[in-house]
Design a protein around this motif. Sequence first.
Motif, short mmCIF file in Angstrom:
data_model
loop_
_atom_site.label_atom_id
_atom_site.label_comp_id
_atom_site.label_asym_id
_atom_site.label_seq_id
_atom_site.Cartn_x
_atom_site.Cartn_y
_atom_site.Cartn_z
N THR A 44 33.52 30.80 37.22
CA THR A 44 32.67 31.11 38.43
C THR A 44 32.26 32.42 38.25
O THR A 44 31.26 33.04 38.54
N SER A 45 33.41 33.48 37.98
CA SER A 45 33.01 34.94 37.72
C SER A 45 32.05 35.20 36.53
O SER A 45 31.26 35.98 36.49
N TYR A 49 28.55 37.02 37.17
CA TYR A 49 28.40 38.51 36.60
C TYR A 49 27.99 38.25 35.16
O TYR A 49 27.98 39.23 34.32
#
Length: 266
Positions: A44-45, A49
């Motif tokens: 998810t990170s 990003y």
Amino acid sequence: MSDLATGFRYLLKGQRWVARHGKQYGFGLLPGLLTLVLYVGALTSLALYGTDLTAWATPFADDWSSPWLGLFRGFLTALLFALALLLSVLTFTAMTLLIGQPFYENLSEKVDRDVSPDGTAPESGLPLHKELWISARDSLRVLVRALCWALLVFALGFVPVIGQTVVPVIGFAVTGFFLTEELTAVALQRRQVELRDRLALLRSRKLLVWGFGTPLALAFVVPFVAVFLMPGAVAGATLMARDLLGEETRESSEDTDDQATSGEAS
């Protein structure tokens, strides 16, 4: 091709075994759930990003005109996420097995006892901390090999046509092989089979390994599926390990009961 079908049957037999042993299945879910939470957080990170990371890594493209800048960095971001997804599949099993070593060790022993003609299971005789160290060490060595293959597959993905057709198939076959190595290691380490010998054993029956591991690799792409299939995968890998070593295996007590019931019904 019979080995290919046999490998797939071991995968199904493992799922059937845990379905009939609810307690072992329940405990076997815990390590997978914990690992899933960690991996979902990391992916998810990366999804949030990844664009920033790609922009940081490609400063030479800052002056490119639209739409080439967006297309180039979007393509790289997609490839980065695809590589991370492939690595998560490659490492998910190793991490889950490391976290759940006591759970899966116990499950594998119970499978061995259930199908062994004399009702016994091989034991390593090593303390838990020693088993964990060996498991972590071997998993790291396997991961290095898997990463080399993953980078090669990633690079081949840029080749037109082949990169979008043949290469994904190769990628899943490679992933399936290393998944199978990690899963069979639970049973083979108890038999004190070293990593080098385990790899040689698996290479001698590649179709069997691919029949077991490739469908599992495809299933593991779906996050929650990996968690629920993991206990059965360990059970099936234990059965396959016995086959690889030429150990005699009888039908489990439940299968025998089923056969007897079918005979009475007929």
